[in-house]
Design an enzyme around this catalytic site. Sequence first.
Site, PDB file in Angstrom:
ATOM      1  N   LYS A   1       1.015  -1.023   0.241  1.00 20.22           N
ATOM      2  CA  LYS A   1      -0.379   0.406  -0.115  1.00 20.22           C
ATOM      3  C   LYS A   1       1.014   0.826  -0.029  1.00 20.22           C
ATOM      4  CE  LYS A   1      -4.402   0.479  -0.109  1.00 20.22           C
ATOM      5  NZ  LYS A   1      -5.590  -0.040  -0.484  1.00 20.22           N
TER       6      LYS A   1
ATOM      7  N   GLY B   1     -24.197   3.312   0.906  1.00 17.42           N
ATOM      8  CA  GLY B   1     -22.453   3.963  -0.200  1.00 17.42           C
ATOM      9  C   GLY B   1     -22.845   3.237  -1.503  1.00 17.42           C
TER      10      GLY B   1
END
Length: 422
Positions: free
Chosen positions: A104, A218
């Site tokens: 990441k 969402g």
Amino acid sequence: MGQINFLAESLRQLKKAAVLSQTTAIFNRLKKPQKVIKFNLPLKLDDGQTKNFWCARIQNNNSLGPYKGGLRYHPQIDLDEMKSLALFMTLKSAVIGLPFGGAKGGIKVDPKKLSLKELERLTRIFTRRLAHFIGPQKDIPAPDVNTNPTIMAWIADEYGKIIKNKKKALAVVTGKPVGKGGSQGRKEATADGGFYVLKELLKKIGWKKKNFRVLIQGFGNVGYNLAEILFKNGFKIIGLADSRNEIIDKKGFDPAHIMQIKKSRGLIDGFYCRASVCDHDEKWHRHLLKNKILEHPADILIPCALENVITKKNAHRIKAKIILEMANGAITPKALNILHKRKIIVVPDILANAGGVTVSYFEWQQNLTNKYWSKEKVLKKLGQMMRRAFAQVWQTAKKYKTDLKTAAYILALEKIKKNINK
Ligand code: NAD
């Protein structure tokens, strides 16, 4: 809950899985990243001033293959959060059976405060600084929060200049636009993957009826695309939420219609009536208070927005029987224990939302072979991989008499162990 607590709790949960499956040596390897790359980048702004930006790339583990994971551009980037996200990328790749490790990274920047030219320059100098650490067989970044296919195309282009081979450089990054090395089907891949595993779960538990009542928190890439797929397959979308509103209608919504409203009026609840014609049946449709969508009666709940939305505070009020955890870390470890005791089935994030990284893997394969696939082929292969991963997680849960999240962790740890001992 603070992110550090979340990381500590997630590690505790992973350790529990490691103890159960006698893979603590692997757990000890994964809990700390293999490499943390940090640097400051000076960027010349359009007005001639120079500003420094903090950047990082965390490479968690590459036992199964090159590091793989997103790059985010965000003003509140946290190193511990990125370490935990990199670790969960390692686990996600392992669960699905991808030949990747986990990583990441990102830049501490508010991209909205930069011009397009500044954003491109920042991405290009970032790529130059990172070039030594990334590569098609080393570390393959992808889009994440506030990064998109255009940014991925800049990275591939800049990397191509460095290695003096534009074609070879395509496989350094995934999530590129179609036509610039991207794969068909990437945009909807995460939602498609979630749908495949949900279907498998329904088969396993013998739920046959139609019109399952679904709540979706969402309404972005994942939430909207999944709502569309479910609607087209006969599920009833009775609740929807975005960052501003939560709406409920027991007769169900057509997600495409709600998206149209959101696009034209900025809100998912921007319904209106003209004379006697309403663009939605106001008798049923009503608003909910923030985060109440999670607790509404339904068959299936799908968080597709933020992390830590189901906690020990609201877990005992959840009424859905199945939770498909599409948002990373939507359920805290303590909440998961409560849900497990209440016999609510949770399909964990590292399985439910792995469709995106799986199609990233297909993109990487297409770039390496220079052979591009049709959307049908992408979807067929995605379905096969998601179904296989679901079956393996399910069997592991049965074998260890545990929940699906612990089972997914065990499966990942065992696969990594097997590969290391080869
Ligand atoms: P997105 O930015 O496209 O959409 C996020 C949605 O969440 C938006 O509709 C936003 O309005 C809504 N939202 C924000 N705060 C909210 C709140 N408090 N209540 C209700 N809704 C809220 O993001 P996305 O790509 O759809 O990703 C969603 C989640 O899925 C994230 O956790 C992400 O990490 C995860 N995920 C995404 C992918 C992918 O391929 N996009 C892959 C794996 C995991």
